[in-house]
Design a protein around this motif. Structure first.
Motif, PDB file in Angstrom:
ATOM      1  N   ASP A  30      34.013  36.304  32.951  1.00 47.48           N
ATOM      2  CA  ASP A  30      34.250  35.382  34.064  1.00 47.48           C
ATOM      3  C   ASP A  30      34.235  33.975  33.516  1.00 47.48           C
ATOM      4  O   ASP A  30      33.687  33.726  32.435  1.00 47.48           O
ATOM      5  N   LYS A  35      27.685  31.830  37.574  1.00 45.16           N
ATOM      6  CA  LYS A  35      27.649  33.284  37.787  1.00 45.16           C
ATOM      7  C   LYS A  35      27.161  33.986  36.511  1.00 45.16           C
ATOM      8  O   LYS A  35      26.316  34.878  36.559  1.00 45.16           O
ATOM      9  N   THR A  84      42.546  36.943  44.972  1.00 37.99           N
ATOM     10  CA  THR A  84      43.937  36.722  45.391  1.00 37.99           C
ATOM     11  C   THR A  84      43.898  36.089  46.777  1.00 37.99           C
ATOM     12  O   THR A  84      44.266  36.731  47.773  1.00 37.99           O
ATOM     13  N   LYS A 284      43.256  38.176  55.135  1.00 44.65           N
ATOM     14  CA  LYS A 284      44.201  37.786  54.078  1.00 44.65           C
ATOM     15  C   LYS A 284      45.159  38.933  53.725  1.00 44.65           C
ATOM     16  O   LYS A 284      46.325  38.699  53.431  1.00 44.65           O
TER      17      LYS A 284
HETATM   18  P1  NAD Z   1      35.508  37.063  44.121  1.00 44.63           P
HETATM   19  O1  NAD Z   1      36.002  35.749  44.540  1.00 44.63           O
HETATM   20  O2  NAD Z   1      34.165  37.522  44.578  1.00 44.63           O
HETATM   21  O3  NAD Z   1      35.534  37.189  42.538  1.00 44.63           O
HETATM   22  C1  NAD Z   1      36.586  36.791  41.723  1.00 44.63           C
HETATM   23  C2  NAD Z   1      36.018  36.363  40.385  1.00 44.63           C
HETATM   24  O4  NAD Z   1      37.092  36.101  39.486  1.00 44.63           O
HETATM   25  C3  NAD Z   1      35.192  35.086  40.452  1.00 44.63           C
HETATM   26  O5  NAD Z   1      33.918  35.327  39.894  1.00 44.63           O
HETATM   27  C4  NAD Z   1      35.982  34.084  39.631  1.00 44.63           C
HETATM   28  O6  NAD Z   1      35.168  33.160  38.932  1.00 44.63           O
HETATM   29  C5  NAD Z   1      36.699  35.003  38.670  1.00 44.63           C
HETATM   30  N1  NAD Z   1      37.899  34.422  38.060  1.00 44.63           N
HETATM   31  C6  NAD Z   1      38.934  33.808  38.669  1.00 44.63           C
HETATM   32  N2  NAD Z   1      39.861  33.416  37.750  1.00 44.63           N
HETATM   33  C7  NAD Z   1      39.384  33.812  36.547  1.00 44.63           C
HETATM   34  C8  NAD Z   1      39.871  33.699  35.214  1.00 44.63           C
HETATM   35  N3  NAD Z   1      41.023  33.102  34.952  1.00 44.63           N
HETATM   36  N4  NAD Z   1      39.132  34.217  34.214  1.00 44.63           N
HETATM   37  C9  NAD Z   1      37.950  34.826  34.476  1.00 44.63           C
HETATM   38  N5  NAD Z   1      37.441  34.949  35.712  1.00 44.63           N
HETATM   39  C10 NAD Z   1      38.141  34.451  36.737  1.00 44.63           C
HETATM   40  O7  NAD Z   1      36.617  38.105  44.602  1.00 44.63           O
HETATM   41  P2  NAD Z   1      36.408  39.614  45.070  1.00 44.63           P
HETATM   42  O8  NAD Z   1      35.902  39.634  46.478  1.00 44.63           O
HETATM   43  O9  NAD Z   1      35.683  40.381  44.021  1.00 44.63           O
HETATM   44  O10 NAD Z   1      37.923  40.098  45.142  1.00 44.63           O
HETATM   45  C11 NAD Z   1      38.692  40.311  43.968  1.00 44.63           C
HETATM   46  C12 NAD Z   1      39.950  41.052  44.358  1.00 44.63           C
HETATM   47  O11 NAD Z   1      39.614  42.346  44.879  1.00 44.63           O
HETATM   48  C13 NAD Z   1      40.762  40.373  45.463  1.00 44.63           C
HETATM   49  O12 NAD Z   1      42.119  40.613  45.229  1.00 44.63           O
HETATM   50  C14 NAD Z   1      40.315  41.091  46.727  1.00 44.63           C
HETATM   51  O13 NAD Z   1      41.305  41.074  47.724  1.00 44.63           O
HETATM   52  C15 NAD Z   1      40.110  42.494  46.207  1.00 44.63           C
HETATM   53  N6  NAD Z   1      39.144  43.283  46.976  1.00 44.63           N
HETATM   54  C16 NAD Z   1      38.011  42.708  47.455  1.00 44.63           C
HETATM   55  C17 NAD Z   1      37.115  43.468  48.164  1.00 44.63           C
HETATM   56  C18 NAD Z   1      35.865  42.849  48.739  1.00 44.63           C
HETATM   57  O14 NAD Z   1      35.258  43.476  49.614  1.00 44.63           O
HETATM   58  N7  NAD Z   1      35.441  41.686  48.309  1.00 44.63           N
HETATM   59  C19 NAD Z   1      37.362  44.845  48.389  1.00 44.63           C
HETATM   60  C20 NAD Z   1      38.512  45.402  47.854  1.00 44.63           C
HETATM   61  C21 NAD Z   1      39.408  44.617  47.154  1.00 44.63           C
END
Ligand code: NAD
Length: 452
Positions: A30, A35, A84, A284
Motif C-alpha cells: 500500500d 495504514k 474504484t 457507486k
Molecule cells: P479501500 O479504499 O478501503 O482500500 C483501497 C486501498 O488501496 C487503500 O488502502 C489505498 O491506500 C490503496 N491504494 C490506492 N492506490 C494505490 C497504489 N497506487 N498503490 C498501492 N496502494 C494503493 O477500498 P476497498 O473498500 O477495499 O475497495 C477496494 C475495491 O474492492 C473497490 O473496487 C471496491 O468497490 C471493491 N469492493 C469493496 C468491498 C467493500 O465492502 N469495501 C466489497 C467488495 C468489493
C-alpha cells in the motif's frame, strides 16, 4: 505461492489475511504510510471482527510494505485491490487500477509466469484494458515473460469481511487461459476444499460445507459482481416502495416483508424497509453499471428506478420528522448511528450521513452518536456542524426528536424511558424499523417507523 496484494483496504487486507492463513507467502502493498504503520504494529486500520486477532496470529508470516518493485518480480500472483471510487459522472474511476497495473508492468522479470488478478470492482472490459496496458509496457521494456490476466471480484460484506472470505457463497474466477484458471484454482484450493484450519475465533459453521466454484470469462465475472450489487440494491428499494404503500393503506411492512422472506424463492435478507441503501459499494456500483449501460445505449430501467426510490427514501424520513416537528430550522435532532450499517466504522456514502446533510441544510442542529464511527463522521461532516456524543443518554437531553439511522444491536438495549424523560419532545423516528413500536410508546415516546 508467492502472492502480492496491492491495496490493503477492506478488500486487500481481508484477502491478504485469508491467503496467508491458507498457507501462502503474502505481501500486502500500500502507499498509505499511516495504514502501513498500523499494520506493521499488528493493528488493523479497519474495524473488522477477527482482523487484529488474525494479524497477531500470522505475525511475521505476512508482510506489509510500500515496496512494490522489490516484491512484484518474485510473486506468482499479483492481486489488484485498490479503490474504484465514483467520478462526478457516476462512472467508476479506474485510474488507481490502471496506475498499479503499469507499476507492476514496470518491474515484472523475464521468463516467468505471472497472473495479474483484478479484485477491485471494475467496469466491463477493465481486464482487457489492464492486459493492453501491461503488454504494451512490457514491449516497451523489451521484456519477454508470460503474463496472464484474471478477474476475481470480491463479495465480502463489511462487518463480516473475514467470515465471508473464509466461508464464501462462491469462488468466482474469470480467466480465459487454462493456466491462469489452474493457478488461481490452486491458490484457492484449501478454501475450495475447506481443508484449512479455521482460526479459533472464526469457526466453520455446521451448515457450511464447501463453496461452489464458478470459472468463467473475465467479462462475465466483471458483470456478475455488478449484477449482484444491483440486485441487492433493487431488493431493498423494492421493499421501500412497498413500505410507502403500507404507510398509505395502513399495513405493516415488517409483516409484509416477513411473509415475503419466508418464501424460499425470495429469502429474507435485504428485505428490511428503512432509510435506504448506502455504503461504499451499492451506490457507486449501481451508478457505475448505469454508466456502462449508457456506453452501449442500453437503458437499465429497474436499476434506475431502484436508485430513484433510494433517493426518495431520505425525503420520506425528512417528511416524517417534519410531520411531527413542523419547522426543522432550529430544532435539535439526535441521530443514533452514522455508520452505513452496524459492525463497521465505514461512513462512506452512509445514508445516515446523507440524511444529516439534508437536515443541516434545513437549519436543524444535529447531535450524533455511534458505537465506533463518530470520528469518521465528524471528519466527513466537519466538527463545527455536528455535536458528537459518546453517550446516547447525554445526547438525548433536550432533544426535539431522535432518529435511529443505523441498527446497531446495542441500541436495542437502551432504556427508552431514560431517553424519553431526557428529551424536550419525545419523538422517535425509527428509520430502520429496528425497535418495537409498543416498547417505544410504553416509554412515553411518539413512534414513527417506515411503512408501519
Ligand atoms: P479501500 O479504499 O478501503 O482500500 C483501497 C486501498 O488501496 C487503500 O488502502 C489505498 O491506500 C490503496 N491504494 C490506492 N492506490 C494505490 C497504489 N497506487 N498503490 C498501492 N496502494 C494503493 O477500498 P476497498 O473498500 O477495499 O475497495 C477496494 C475495491 O474492492 C473497490 O473496487 C471496491 O468497490 C471493491 N469492493 C469493496 C468491498 C467493500 O465492502 N469495501 C466489497 C467488495 C468489493
Amino acid at each position: 505461492m508467492n502472492i502480492a496484494i496491492i491495496g490493503t483496504g477492506y478488500v486487500g487486507l481481508t484477502t491478504s489475511l485469508l491467503l496467508s492463513q491458507l498457507g501462502h507467502k503474502v505481501i500486502g502493498i500500500d502507499k498509505d504510510q499511516d495504514k502501513l504503520k498500523l499494520l506493521n504494529s499488528g493493528t488493523s486500520p479497519i474495524h473488522e471482527y477477527g482482523a487484529n486477532e488474525l494479524l497477531a496470529q500470522l505475525g511475521d508470516d505476512i508482510v506489509f510494505t510500500d515496496n512494490l518493485p522489490g516484491n512484484v518480480p518474485n510473486s506468482d500472483v499479483l492481486i489488484i485491490a485498490v479503490g474504484t471510487p465514483p467520478k462526478a459522472s457516476g462512472e467508476a474511476d479506474v485510474s488507481a487500477v490502471e496506475a498499479v497495473a503499469l507499476e507492476i508492468a514496470d518491474c515484472l522479470a523475464q521468463n516467468r509466469d505471472y497472473v495479474i488478478v483484478v479484485k477491485s470492482t471494475v467496469p466491463i472490459g477493465t481486464n482487457k484494458r489492464v492486459a493492453y496496458l501491461v503488454n504494451k509496457r512490457l514491449r516497451e521494456r523489451d521484456i519477454d515473460t508470460n503474463v496472464m490476466y484474471a478477474s476475481n471480484p470480491e463479495f465480502l460484506r463489511e462487518g463480516k469481511a473475514l467470515y465471508d472470505s473464509f466461508y464464501p457463497d462462491r469462488v468466482l474466477i474469470g480467466a480465459n487461459e487454462d493456466l491462469a484458471q489452474d493457478i488461481l484454482s490452486r491458490m484457492y484450493r484449501p478454501l475450495i476444499d475447506q481443508s484449512f484450519t479455521p482460526p479459533s475465533f472464526l469457526p466453520r459453521e455446521e451448515h457450511y460445507s464447501v463453496p461452489p466454484v464458478v470459472i468463467t470469462d473475465p467479462t462475465s465475472a466483471e458483470l456478475s459482481k455488478y449484477a449482484c450489487n444491483a440486485f441487492l440494491a433493487t431488493k431493498i428499494s423494492f421493499i421501500n416502495e412497498i413500505a410507502g404503500l403500507c404507510d398509505r393503506v395502513g399495513a405493516d411492512v415488517t409483516q409484509v416483508s416477513r411473509v415475503m422472506g419466508l418464501d424460499h424463492r425470495i429469502c429474507s435478507p435485504f428485505l428490511n424497509a428503512g432509510l435506504g441503501w448506502g455504503g461504499s459499494c451499492l451506490p457507486k456500483d449501481t451508478s457505475a453499471l448505469q454508466a456502462v449501460a449508457d456506453e452501449y445505449d442500453y437503458e437499465l430501467r429497474m436499476i434506475e428506478a431502484a436508485r430513484e426510490v433510494n433517493e426518495r427514501q431520505l425525503q420520506v424520513v425528512i417528511e416524517k420528522l417534519q410531520s411531527e416537528l413542523k419547522v426543522l430550522r432550529g430544532q435539535t435532532i439526535g441521530v443514533l448511528g452514522v455508520a452505513f450499517k452496524p459492525d463497521t466504522d465505514d461512513v462512506r456514502d452512509s445514508a445516515s450521513i446523507a440524511l444529516i446533510r439534508i437536515l443541516l441544510e434545513r437549519g436543524a442542529n444535529i447531535r450524533i452518536h455511534d458505537p465506533i464511527a463518530t470520528q469518521n463522521a465528524v471528519a466527513l461532516l466537519g466538527a463545527d456542524n455536528v455535536e458528537a456524543c459518546d453517550d446516547a443518554y447525554i445526547m438525548a437531553q433536550g432533544l426535539d426528536a431522535l432518529l435511529l439511522a443505523t441498527e446497531w444491536p446495542e441500541y436495542a438495549q437502551l432504556s427508552l424511558e431514560k431517553i424519553a424523560s431526557a428529551m424536550a419532545s419525545p419523538v422517535l423516528v425509527d428509520a430502520r424499523n429496528f425497535l418495537h413500536p409498543e416498547d417505544v410508546a410504553e416509554a412515553g415516546m411518539r413512534y414513527l417507523g417506515i411503512g408501519r
